[in-house]
Design a protein around this motif. Structure first.
Motif, PDB file in Angstrom:
ATOM      1  N   VAL A  30       0.864  -1.189   0.000  1.00  9.64           N
ATOM      2  CA  VAL A  30       0.000   0.000   0.000  1.00  9.64           C
ATOM      3  C   VAL A  30       0.896   1.232   0.000  1.00  9.64           C
ATOM      4  O   VAL A  30       1.665   1.451   0.925  1.00  9.64           O
ATOM      5  N   ALA A  33      -3.019   5.469   1.578  1.00  9.83           N
ATOM      6  CA  ALA A  33      -4.393   5.095   1.942  1.00  9.83           C
ATOM      7  C   ALA A  33      -5.053   6.244   2.684  1.00  9.83           C
ATOM      8  O   ALA A  33      -4.430   6.907   3.503  1.00  9.83           O
ATOM      9  N   ALA A  44      -7.145   3.884  -1.847  1.00  8.39           N
ATOM     10  CA  ALA A  44      -5.763   3.445  -1.663  1.00  8.39           C
ATOM     11  C   ALA A  44      -5.075   3.318  -3.011  1.00  8.39           C
ATOM     12  O   ALA A  44      -5.714   3.030  -4.021  1.00  8.39           O
ATOM     13  N   ILE A  46      -2.083   1.069  -4.604  1.00  2.00           N
ATOM     14  CA  ILE A  46      -1.364  -0.155  -4.252  1.00  2.00           C
ATOM     15  C   ILE A  46      -0.420  -0.609  -5.360  1.00  2.00           C
ATOM     16  O   ILE A  46      -0.631  -0.316  -6.527  1.00  2.00           O
ATOM     17  N   LEU A  56      -7.068  -5.991   0.785  1.00  2.00           N
ATOM     18  CA  LEU A  56      -7.514  -4.835   1.570  1.00  2.00           C
ATOM     19  C   LEU A  56      -8.909  -5.076   2.143  1.00  2.00           C
ATOM     20  O   LEU A  56      -9.189  -4.732   3.286  1.00  2.00           O
TER      21      LEU A  56
END
Length: 75
Positions: A30, A33, A44, A46, A56
């Motif tokens: 991540v 976020a 988020a 990623i 998640l």
């Protein structure tokens, strides 16, 4: 890199928001976020080689919150 938006159900207080944001941020892969309290969403960014939207979702559900929907966009 992917952008993930998770629509939550049951987000009722700022401490819930902080708990979710902290747990998602600690997940490997991540990059960024943010929990939007008024919209009941988690946004988020990623690294899809390290984590996924499903990962998640599982993190959030393990905290006791329901995820209504998940959207993923390529960046």
């Amino acid at each position: 890199m992917k952008k993930v938006i998770l629509q939550l159900e049951g987000l009722t207080c700022p401490s819930c928001m902080q708990k979710i944001e902290s747990a998602v941020s600690k997940q490997a892969g991540v990059e960024k976020a943010k929990v939007l309290f008024n919209a009941s969403k988690v946004k988020a960014e990623i690294n899809s080689e390290q984590t996924s939207a499903d990962d998640l979702k599982q993190v959030i559900e393990a905290l006791g919150y329901d995820v209504e929907s998940v959207k993923v966009k390529e960046v």
